[in-house]
Design an enzyme around this catalytic site. Structure first.
Site, PDB file in Angstrom:
ATOM      1  N   GLU A  99      43.422  49.006  32.275  1.00 45.23           N
ATOM      2  CA  GLU A  99      43.310  47.951  31.312  1.00 45.23           C
ATOM      3  C   GLU A  99      43.285  48.374  30.032  1.00 45.23           C
ATOM      4  O   GLU A  99      42.692  47.407  29.322  1.00 45.23           O
ATOM      5  CB  GLU A  99      42.960  46.951  31.566  1.00 45.23           C
ATOM      6  CG  GLU A  99      40.810  47.221  31.429  1.00 45.23           C
ATOM      7  CD  GLU A  99      40.750  47.511  33.260  1.00 45.23           C
ATOM      8  OE1 GLU A  99      40.731  47.789  33.765  1.00 45.23           O
ATOM      9  OE2 GLU A  99      38.955  47.432  33.163  1.00 45.23           O
ATOM     10  N   HIS A 145      47.022  40.860  36.404  1.00 45.36           N
ATOM     11  CA  HIS A 145      45.236  41.244  36.553  1.00 45.36           C
ATOM     12  C   HIS A 145      44.786  42.215  35.734  1.00 45.36           C
ATOM     13  O   HIS A 145      44.672  41.686  34.913  1.00 45.36           O
ATOM     14  CB  HIS A 145      45.530  42.607  37.617  1.00 45.36           C
ATOM     15  CG  HIS A 145      43.597  42.514  38.282  1.00 45.36           C
ATOM     16  ND1 HIS A 145      42.934  42.123  38.895  1.00 45.36           N
ATOM     17  CD2 HIS A 145      43.368  43.642  37.329  1.00 45.36           C
ATOM     18  CE1 HIS A 145      41.740  42.953  39.013  1.00 45.36           C
ATOM     19  NE2 HIS A 145      42.224  44.158  38.082  1.00 45.36           N
ATOM     20  N   GLU A 146      45.795  43.218  35.583  1.00 41.60           N
ATOM     21  CA  GLU A 146      45.806  43.805  34.044  1.00 41.60           C
ATOM     22  C   GLU A 146      45.568  43.521  32.513  1.00 41.60           C
ATOM     23  O   GLU A 146      45.092  43.737  31.781  1.00 41.60           O
ATOM     24  CB  GLU A 146      46.128  45.276  33.572  1.00 41.60           C
ATOM     25  CG  GLU A 146      46.323  46.329  35.195  1.00 41.60           C
ATOM     26  CD  GLU A 146      44.927  46.574  35.169  1.00 41.60           C
ATOM     27  OE1 GLU A 146      43.757  46.440  34.655  1.00 41.60           O
ATOM     28  OE2 GLU A 146      45.468  46.749  36.381  1.00 41.60           O
ATOM     29  N   HIS A 179      43.166  41.327  32.102  1.00 46.14           N
ATOM     30  CA  HIS A 179      40.913  41.963  31.854  1.00 46.14           C
ATOM     31  C   HIS A 179      41.084  41.918  29.785  1.00 46.14           C
ATOM     32  O   HIS A 179      40.131  42.064  29.626  1.00 46.14           O
ATOM     33  CB  HIS A 179      41.789  43.401  32.006  1.00 46.14           C
ATOM     34  CG  HIS A 179      40.813  43.722  33.593  1.00 46.14           C
ATOM     35  ND1 HIS A 179      39.855  43.075  33.500  1.00 46.14           N
ATOM     36  CD2 HIS A 179      41.200  44.516  34.196  1.00 46.14           C
ATOM     37  CE1 HIS A 179      39.534  44.007  34.816  1.00 46.14           C
ATOM     38  NE2 HIS A 179      40.590  44.505  35.560  1.00 46.14           N
ATOM     39  N   GLU A 204      35.859  42.691  37.616  1.00 49.59           N
ATOM     40  CA  GLU A 204      37.038  42.500  38.210  1.00 49.59           C
ATOM     41  C   GLU A 204      36.547  41.216  38.891  1.00 49.59           C
ATOM     42  O   GLU A 204      37.769  40.989  38.994  1.00 49.59           O
ATOM     43  CB  GLU A 204      36.661  43.757  39.683  1.00 49.59           C
ATOM     44  CG  GLU A 204      36.722  44.908  38.684  1.00 49.59           C
ATOM     45  CD  GLU A 204      38.288  45.317  38.028  1.00 49.59           C
ATOM     46  OE1 GLU A 204      39.106  44.577  38.343  1.00 49.59           O
ATOM     47  OE2 GLU A 204      37.953  46.349  37.355  1.00 49.59           O
ATOM     48  N   ASP A 224      31.410  54.768  41.627  1.00 46.63           N
ATOM     49  CA  ASP A 224      32.177  54.053  42.569  1.00 46.63           C
ATOM     50  C   ASP A 224      32.497  53.930  44.082  1.00 46.63           C
ATOM     51  O   ASP A 224      33.407  53.890  44.580  1.00 46.63           O
ATOM     52  CB  ASP A 224      33.680  55.931  42.436  1.00 46.63           C
ATOM     53  CG  ASP A 224      34.730  55.716  41.464  1.00 46.63           C
ATOM     54  OD1 ASP A 224      35.014  55.098  40.773  1.00 46.63           O
ATOM     55  OD2 ASP A 224      35.588  56.614  40.754  1.00 46.63           O
ATOM     56  N   TYR A 253      35.126  41.977  43.444  1.00 43.95           N
ATOM     57  CA  TYR A 253      36.597  42.124  43.439  1.00 43.95           C
ATOM     58  C   TYR A 253      37.156  40.012  43.704  1.00 43.95           C
ATOM     59  O   TYR A 253      38.042  39.983  43.554  1.00 43.95           O
ATOM     60  CB  TYR A 253      38.200  42.522  43.830  1.00 43.95           C
ATOM     61  CG  TYR A 253      38.155  43.743  42.876  1.00 43.95           C
ATOM     62  CD1 TYR A 253      37.639  44.898  42.801  1.00 43.95           C
ATOM     63  CD2 TYR A 253      39.545  43.916  41.758  1.00 43.95           C
ATOM     64  CE1 TYR A 253      37.881  46.037  42.302  1.00 43.95           C
ATOM     65  CE2 TYR A 253      39.746  44.811  41.174  1.00 43.95           C
ATOM     66  CZ  TYR A 253      39.167  45.814  41.810  1.00 43.95           C
ATOM     67  OH  TYR A 253      39.325  47.058  40.413  1.00 43.95           O
TER      68      TYR A 253
END
Ligand code: BES
Ligand code: ZN
Length: 653
Positions: free
Chosen positions: A312, A336-337, A340, A359, A415, A423
């Site tokens: 994003e 989705h992006e 953001h 997210e 990560d 999500y």
């Protein structure tokens, strides 16, 4: 389709097949882990709990307000060379050091501006690298200069950049370069306070070869002359993980007067057609959550080696070409992006512990956009796919990772977060609130939240406070504080979670059952209407393994092997590998070589490494694919292979 970018590492690590390991490391002997200094007087436990563990920066002492970049892009040496000039806000009167994050950077010189306007050399120390966090860069700034400048060169292996030879592009003529800064890779191409809790405006002056167009997460001009000299301005304050740059043979095609697509010339038309609904998506989101505040919204289509589905970057979403499948079935990625632009870019998590604020909210908004544009059947199917993934992931992961708000120390590397949690559980929680309060209350509440915290970075506690005051207290008797807290701080999915039914998936289940039990393949008239989501569900519901004849029969009917649809390939190839269906080997190798998107390829690598012959195919394919992989993908694949090799008993039959 909500996807599991983080799960790729996590699940693999848990099944002893992988781990996103570039990062699983012990700090080097003399690199101090980030810790609040005594001077910072972080005696407030809430503030201490909210501090970003993945940055050496000390933003309580001094903050970057503005960044001015001067960069030269050199494809021959695969480096960016130049300087970063920071305008600083010295918050603590006693502070006289600026601590920055860096990774694999050669720091050439640091200067500071004196009160009389003269620039003088500053002393600096670059600590040994920690594998996860990089190198702490400590600069002595005795005069607490308003401006400090660091001159540096990036390394050709910078974790946040990928350099592609012309042969790895569509056009084959011009080299390509792009960044991926989230989570903590911005520090590999700009020395920074690389934490989402610090926001700054930026400008950039970038030079490069004349045949390459340079774009950034800033005010790209669709009509800019391609002359090797580009200037950018991002007048809104953004966190470091949203810094982005790309250079290559890129052309523009408009979608509306404020949206468009950048891509290589041979791709741009197809991309603009696939993403034609972008303006409608923007209008839908504006109606729900208030004006789009970033002026333009453009999408940059990257080469297939882009390690994610989408990123994003403000004003310029970076997207994988693998969602361009011709029928708009994967454009929830754009939803989705784009979402953001409210959840994430406008209201930002202040550390990776609060990933769901970005997210989870975004997945919720994405689902609302998909519902508004493509109907509830489609958004329900996407929800069910996400929740099935979540159910599978929650069977194996540490309960500590199943809380929306993570405790300090839970994530060694950002990560390692569970994407099912961040999500899908995140979105599910908001769907729960929506269901309890009704959209007439919940939609304005969310809009108010975005307005209230606009251009701020916040921890989960701020959301909780805001929700208690503006939702729970204002509309009593609907949700209790205990219910709210169970969702946010507890593991698993609370019993209060609303269920989603999908009649279209029920039909797919029935079709699959008829085939597995009686060998009757679903009627062509039925499958002709199936979307990507239905095919994904059809494959996902298959038994753990099938007989080779069964896989051949499916292939004869539907040609899964060799499919150009990455979402289908992502599910089909692991099933093929588990079932010993060697007929797919060639197509698997071709797929793994062409695509670098981790979510799509890691499940197949994860299955391959479980047997000696599969491991051989994985290694041979990886050797060929590696020159074209992004450093983030390379690290993931290397970890899976290394792990399998270090546990030979797992690979041996
Ligand atoms: N911001 C993420 C990408 C990301 C997250 C990069 C964490 C690095 C660390 C982006 O918005 C995202 O979620 N992308 C998804 C696509 C989406 C449709 C769920 C992806 O890349 O799969
Ligand atoms: Zn996202």
């Amino acid at each position: 389709m909500r996807s599991s970018i983080l799960t790729v590492c996590l699940v693999a690590a848990l099944t002893a097949a992988a781990g996103c390991s570039r990062d699983a490391a012990t700090p080097a002997a003399d690199s101090t882990p980030p810790a609040a200094t005594p001077e910072a007087k972080v005696n407030d436990t809430a503030a201490a709990a909210d501090r970003d563990e993945h940055s050496y920066a000390q933003p309580d002492l001094v903050r970057i307000d503005d960044l001015a970049l001067q960069l030269a892009v050199d494809f021959a040496s695969k480096t960016l060379t130049g300087s970063a000039t920071y305008t600083l806000d010295w918050a603590d009167p006693k502070a006289n050091q600026l601590v920055l994050d860096s990774r694999d950077l050669k720091i050439e010189k640091v200067v500071g501006e004196r009160a009389d306007g003269k620039w003088v050399d500053l002393k600096f120390a670059l600590a040994d690298a920690d594998k996860t966090l990089g190198s702490k860069l400590t600069i002595d700034v005795p005069e607490r200069s308003k401006r400090v400048r660091v001159s540096y060169v990036t390394s050709p292996g910078a974790s946040g950049l990928q350099w592609l030879e012309p042969s790895m592009t569509e056009g084959k003529k011009t080299p390509f370069m792009f960044s991926q800064s989230q989570q903590i890779h911005a520090r590999s191409w700009v020395p920074l306070q690389d934490t989402p809790s610090v926001r700054f405006t930026y400008t950039a002056h970038v030079t490069g070869p004349k045949d390459a167009m340079v774009l950034m997460s800033a005010d790209n001009d669709p009509k800019a002359a391609r002359d090797g000299d580009y200037s950018f301005k991002m007048p809104q304050k953004i966190p470091s993980y949203l810094l982005a740059i790309a250079a290559g043979d890129l052309v523009f095609q408009p979608i509306s007067n404020r949206a468009g697509v950048w891509a290589e010339p041979s791709m741009v038309k197809k991309a603009a057609t696939e993403f034609a609904d972008t303006e409608k998506m923007m209008e839908t989101t504006e109606q729900l959550y208030g004006p789009y505040r970033w002026e333009r919204y453009d999408i940059l289509v990257l080469p297939p080696s882009f390690p994610y589905g989408g990123m994003e970057n403000p004003r310029l979403t970076f997207a994988t070409p693998t969602v361009i499948v011709g029928d708009k079935s994967l454009v929830s990625l754009v939803a989705h992006e784009l979402a953001h632009s409210w959840s994430g870019n406008l209201v930002t998590f202040s550390s990776s512990k609060d990933g769901w604020l970005n997210e989870g909210f975004t997945s919720y908004v994405e689902n609302r956009i998909v519902e508004a544009l493509y109907g509830k059947e489609r958004s329900d199917m996407e929800n069910v796919i996400g929740r099935n993934e979540l159910a599978a992931e929650f069977k194996t992961i540490d309960p500590k990772l199943q809380a929306l708000a993570l405790k300090p120390g839970t994530l060694k590397d950002p990560d390692e977060a569970s994407s099912a949690t961040v999500y899908t559980k995140g979105a599910w929680f908001l769907q729960f609130l929506e269901q309890r309060y009704g959209r007439e209350v919940f939609d304005p509440f969310l809009r108010g939240y975005f307005d209230h915290f606009a251009f701020q970075s916040i921890p989960t506690t701020k959301f909780v406070e805001y929700a208690k005051a503006n939702l729970l207290a204002k509309h009593p008797g609907k949700v209790s504080e205990a219910e709210l807290e169970e969702w946010i701080y507890g593991p698993g999915i609370p019993k209060t979670a609303p269920a989603t039914q999908s009649p279209r998936f029920d039909a797919v289940d029935a079709a699959r059952k008829a085939w597995t039990e009686a060998g009757t393949l679903p009627d062509k008239a039925l499958t002709a209407k199936w979307s990507t989501q239905e095919w994904v569900h059809f494959i996902e519901g298959m038994p753990e393994t099938l007989k080779v004849e069964q896989l051949s029969a499916l292939d004869a009917a539907y040609r899964f092997t060799g499919t150009p649809n990455g979402e289908i390939a992502q599910r089909w190839y692991p099933l093929a590998v588990r079932s010993g269906y060697r007929q797919a080997d060639q197509a698997i190798a071709a797929f793994l070589q062409k695509i670098g998107r981790r979510k799509l390829i890691m499940p197949t690598y994860g299955e391959l490494v479980k047997t000696p012959e599969g491991l051989k195919l994985a290694e041979d394919t990886f050797a060929k694919a590696k020159p074209g992989y992004h450093p983030i993908t390379t690290a993931s694949v290397e970890a899976v292979i290394a792990k399998a090799k270090s546990a030979p008993q797992a690979a041996a039959k």
